[in-house]
Scaffold this motif. Structure first.
Motif, PDB file in Angstrom:
ATOM      1  N   VAL A   1      -0.912 121.579  24.125  1.00 19.36           N
ATOM      2  CA  VAL A   1      -1.721 121.459  22.915  1.00 19.36           C
ATOM      3  C   VAL A   1      -2.473 120.132  22.908  1.00 19.36           C
ATOM      4  CG1 VAL A   1      -1.616 121.329  20.392  1.00 19.36           C
ATOM      5  CG2 VAL A   1      -0.088 122.890  21.631  1.00 19.36           C
ATOM      6  N   ALA A   2      -1.854 119.093  23.429  1.00 20.88           N
ATOM      7  CA  ALA A   2      -2.478 117.767  23.479  1.00 20.88           C
ATOM      8  C   ALA A   2      -1.836 116.968  24.604  1.00 20.88           C
ATOM      9  CB  ALA A   2      -2.288 117.050  22.144  1.00 20.88           C
ATOM     10  N   ARG A   3      -2.586 115.992  25.115  1.00 17.87           N
ATOM     11  CA  ARG A   3      -2.068 115.157  26.210  1.00 17.87           C
ATOM     12  C   ARG A   3      -2.217 113.680  25.876  1.00 17.87           C
ATOM     13  NH1 ARG A   3      -2.072 118.391  30.924  1.00 17.87           N
ATOM     14  NH2 ARG A   3      -3.353 120.254  30.621  1.00 17.87           N
ATOM     15  N   HIS A   4      -1.415 112.878  26.543  1.00 15.40           N
ATOM     16  CA  HIS A   4      -1.551 111.428  26.388  1.00 15.40           C
ATOM     17  C   HIS A   4      -0.910 110.771  27.600  1.00 15.40           C
ATOM     18  CE1 HIS A   4      -2.409 107.805  24.209  1.00 15.40           C
ATOM     19  NE2 HIS A   4      -1.159 107.391  24.265  1.00 15.40           N
ATOM     20  N   GLU A   5      -1.367 109.574  27.961  1.00 12.51           N
ATOM     21  CA  GLU A   5      -0.686 108.854  29.036  1.00 12.51           C
ATOM     22  C   GLU A   5      -0.759 107.350  28.812  1.00 12.51           C
ATOM     23  OE1 GLU A   5      -2.937 110.522  32.394  1.00 12.51           O
ATOM     24  OE2 GLU A   5      -3.765 108.536  32.719  1.00 12.51           O
ATOM     25  N   VAL A   6       0.164 106.659  29.443  1.00 14.68           N
ATOM     26  CA  VAL A   6       0.165 105.188  29.356  1.00 14.68           C
ATOM     27  C   VAL A   6       0.262 104.645  30.777  1.00 14.68           C
ATOM     28  CG1 VAL A   6       1.203 105.023  27.058  1.00 14.68           C
ATOM     29  CG2 VAL A   6       2.691 105.150  29.064  1.00 14.68           C
ATOM     30  N   HIS A   7      -0.343 103.457  30.990  1.00  9.53           N
ATOM     31  CA  HIS A   7      -0.270 102.846  32.317  1.00  9.53           C
ATOM     32  C   HIS A   7       1.026 102.068  32.462  1.00  9.53           C
ATOM     33  CE1 HIS A   7      -4.209 104.016  33.734  1.00  9.53           C
ATOM     34  NE2 HIS A   7      -4.590 103.896  32.468  1.00  9.53           N
ATOM     35  N   VAL A   8       1.618 102.166  33.633  1.00  6.69           N
ATOM     36  CA  VAL A   8       2.909 101.519  33.830  1.00  6.69           C
ATOM     37  C   VAL A   8       2.735 100.005  34.002  1.00  6.69           C
ATOM     38  CG1 VAL A   8       4.894 101.312  35.376  1.00  6.69           C
ATOM     39  CG2 VAL A   8       4.017 103.569  34.758  1.00  6.69           C
ATOM     40  N   ASP A   9       1.693  99.591  34.701  1.00  4.36           N
ATOM     41  CA  ASP A   9       1.399  98.158  34.891  1.00  4.36           C
ATOM     42  C   ASP A   9       2.639  97.371  35.312  1.00  4.36           C
ATOM     43  OD1 ASP A   9      -1.304  98.319  34.386  1.00  4.36           O
ATOM     44  OD2 ASP A   9      -1.095  97.986  32.220  1.00  4.36           O
TER      45      ASP A   9
ATOM     46  N   SER B   1       2.864 110.158  31.949  1.00  5.76           N
ATOM     47  CA  SER B   1       2.030 111.095  31.215  1.00  5.76           C
ATOM     48  C   SER B   1       2.910 112.030  30.388  1.00  5.76           C
ATOM     49  CB  SER B   1       1.139 111.894  32.162  1.00  5.76           C
ATOM     50  OG  SER B   1       1.907 112.529  33.144  1.00  5.76           O
ATOM     51  N   GLY B   2       2.299 112.607  29.365  1.00  3.49           N
ATOM     52  CA  GLY B   2       3.055 113.496  28.503  1.00  3.49           C
ATOM     53  C   GLY B   2       2.145 114.466  27.799  1.00  3.49           C
ATOM     54  N   ALA B   3       2.749 115.430  27.124  1.00  2.00           N
ATOM     55  CA  ALA B   3       1.955 116.430  26.410  1.00  2.00           C
ATOM     56  C   ALA B   3       2.734 116.958  25.221  1.00  2.00           C
ATOM     57  CB  ALA B   3       1.587 117.574  27.349  1.00  2.00           C
TER      58      ALA B   3
END
Lengths: 377, 377
Positions: free
Chosen positions: B119-127, B108-110
């Motif tokens: 201010v904003a967030r985003h995440e990616v699945h590790v899979d 996850s990150g921001a």
């Protein structure tokens, strides 16, 4: 560090003061270089400090006048051309008085030069002196040591038992019945010299760090005497802790059903590990001394394992009676720490006894003065 | 701190560089003041920093041009005479990308502003991505976050699992199969931005220290997730330890006959305290959840007692699933620490959960950038 803070100095330097601070700081840089690395030419000092040649020459001139450094002539292996003159710390230009108040029966002290070499020693018997009498005893010891040197005295450093605040007031030292005793202020008034007081385990760790061939990777000195306490140098700095009580590892409970401790609680590490207890334990009839010491070492290792894992220490130094600490006790502590922490926590760790022996507190007290007055350690 | 060290920069500044360093240092002093204390007039800044009015005006002018500060007009309660203009940190003049790689299933990150506000967030699945694939996933996450802001990006901060060196190379992170992976260098090359990488427990403690209303008295953050690790801020500085492995308290053995740990050893604290284990333990049929959690809290307290006694900590912050940590577990740990240490060791100690919740690693990663690029934290 326990700084001697001149009364009335503003916390943040302003205007002109900032320049004086910078000058003092630059001077400390040069002294530190000479202290740690030995004699150097002015050009070497400029390179190592990042200061200009002009500034270095100016500061060296000032320190020659004060006597803190002296000119040593040219190095033997000098190349062609005019050989540069080396300057070095003038170790005996000034002396420092170091005091160790941590022993039950006596207070000991030494006259020490700027290189940490003991020039003269003296001690006084405590004979049950407590409170004001004990303060007067410290003053007598200091006065006798001051009288033993004909050099200017840079200051007095003291390793005291108990909890000591950053102004050198002993908050609490039960053995001497000191409570909020302003020891540094009392001595400073009596001798008109800078005085620095710290807990004896803290002075010990400073002594070991500066003169015991120790690195900056994280050092713990565990003092085993009448009591048990530790001092830490982490990242090159003495650790004080939130209320100035860092290092009270002797009072971690290791056996809730154990013996009553001097602190009034039950089963503290100190009830197993203090020098008197160890002596008593190994002298009991029918007891296997080495195996008793190994058992205590294992308990010590169990207490130290979380500390080693948390801090990733470089060195743990045991300071106290070598005949009790060196051998089965140290070996068992070392083994237990390694069994109870990850390899990465203990791979770089050395567990050993102090190379400075019983001088470690006195020499550490001297480091307080060197650091506070000259900015070197 | 994990500094972004430009290649080829000499270790000791020389001549002109020293002046540039001084200027940079002075600028950091002013930014630090605005960051910690809020808006101030130029005169206030001169008083607080000890710099001259001329130097302050010069540096403020430079920072206005760069956009890091802005003029805010006069304070409302201004006295007679021309009111001074206040300057303040321009929190949204630049943004910072913070990444948290510490969770098993996702990264996850921001996008965070200079005041630490997300201010904003985003995440990616590790899979199951590991090794090079995992590095590429981090790059994708960072790229997507960079695309989410229209402000200049000051840098990228990353909290990574595992042991991370001071150059931002991940020495060992088993979950991601990273060994000597130069994560900071890879990201710096890809984004042409300053990049700072540290262990997630270390970033967490920086986040808590800077944005979690924590003091300078000694702070430990214990991260409880897939693994268990701690970070320490002592005397205002992040503790690295001798080999950069400070905080590995999850792998202290608490039960030599216990379960096998992910590290291959037996009975580490982590085998009792990791989030998956706690979840499993309280879900077992017929089990009294609170009492299970209290038992684990007691074991945690036993491991922490020597650390508290050694360091005289001010705060211990548990970071992880609040439904597991807050309550019987925290209470038992707190009680056990106090039972097993002297009052002076634990009197000033607070044991609590993090006020920053799951953002603590991302926000701490941002602190790496603030400290490394602007000298504030």
């Amino acid at each position: 560090m326990t700084p001697h803070t001149p009364v009335g100095r503003p916390l943040r330097p302003q205007g002109k003061l900032l320049q004086e601070d910078a000058r003092r700081h630059h001077r400390s840089l040069l002294l530190q270089q000479l202290f740690r690395e030995g004699p150097a030419s002015r050009a070497d000092l400029a390179r190592a400090s990042g200061l200009t040649r002009v500034t270095v020459s100016d500061l060296v001139g000032e320190m020659l006048a004060d006597g803190f450094v002296s000119e040593l002539g040219a190095p033997a292996e000098s190349r062609v051309g005019k050989p540069p003159t080396l300057v070095g710390l003038a170790a005996d230009s000034h002396h420092i008085i170091g005091l160790d108040l941590s022993e039950t029966d006596r207070m000991s002290g030494a006259v020490v030069n700027l290189a940490g070499t003991v020039v003269a020693r003296h001690e006084v018997h405590v004979d049950g002196a407590v409170g004001e009498q004990a303060v007067e005893l410290v003053q007598r010891l200091a006065a006798e040591l001051v009288a033993m040197t004909d050099r200017p005295v840079l200051g007095i450093g003291v390793g005291s038992p108990g909890v000591v605040d950053t102004l050198g007031t002993v908050i609490d030292a039960p053995n001497l019945a000191w409570t909020d005793t302003p020891l540094a202020a009392r001595l400073a008034e009596a001798f008109e010299l800078p005085v620095f007081v710290a807990n004896d385990a803290n002075t010990a760790v400073l002594g070991e760090h500066t003169f015991g061939e120790s690195g900056d990777g994280g050092l713990m000195v565990l003092r085993v005497g009448t009591g048990v306490g530790a001092g830490f140098v982490l990242g090159g700095s003495l650790l004080h802790g939130h209320l100035g009580a860092a290092g009270e590892i002797g009072h971690v409970v290791v056996d809730p059903s154990g013996e009553t401790c001097a602190c009034g609680r039950t089963g503290c590490l100190e009830t197993l590990l203090s020098a008197p207890t160890l002596r008593r334990s190994v002298a009991e009839p029918g007891v296997d001394g080495p195996s008793v010491l190994a058992d205590v070492g294992t308990r010590l290792g169990e207490v130290l394992a979380p500390v080693v894992a948390a801090l990733n220490l470089h060195e743990i130094v045991l300071s106290g009676p070598a005949e009790l600490l060196d051998g089965p006790l140290l070996d068992a502590a070392d083994r237990t720490i390694r069994e109870r922490t990850m390899p990465i926590s203990s791979t770089g760790l050395a567990v050993r006894t102090s190379k400075l022996g019983e001088d470690v507190v006195v020499v550490g007290a001297v480091v307080l003065v060197l650091a506070g007055e000259l900015g070197v350690s």
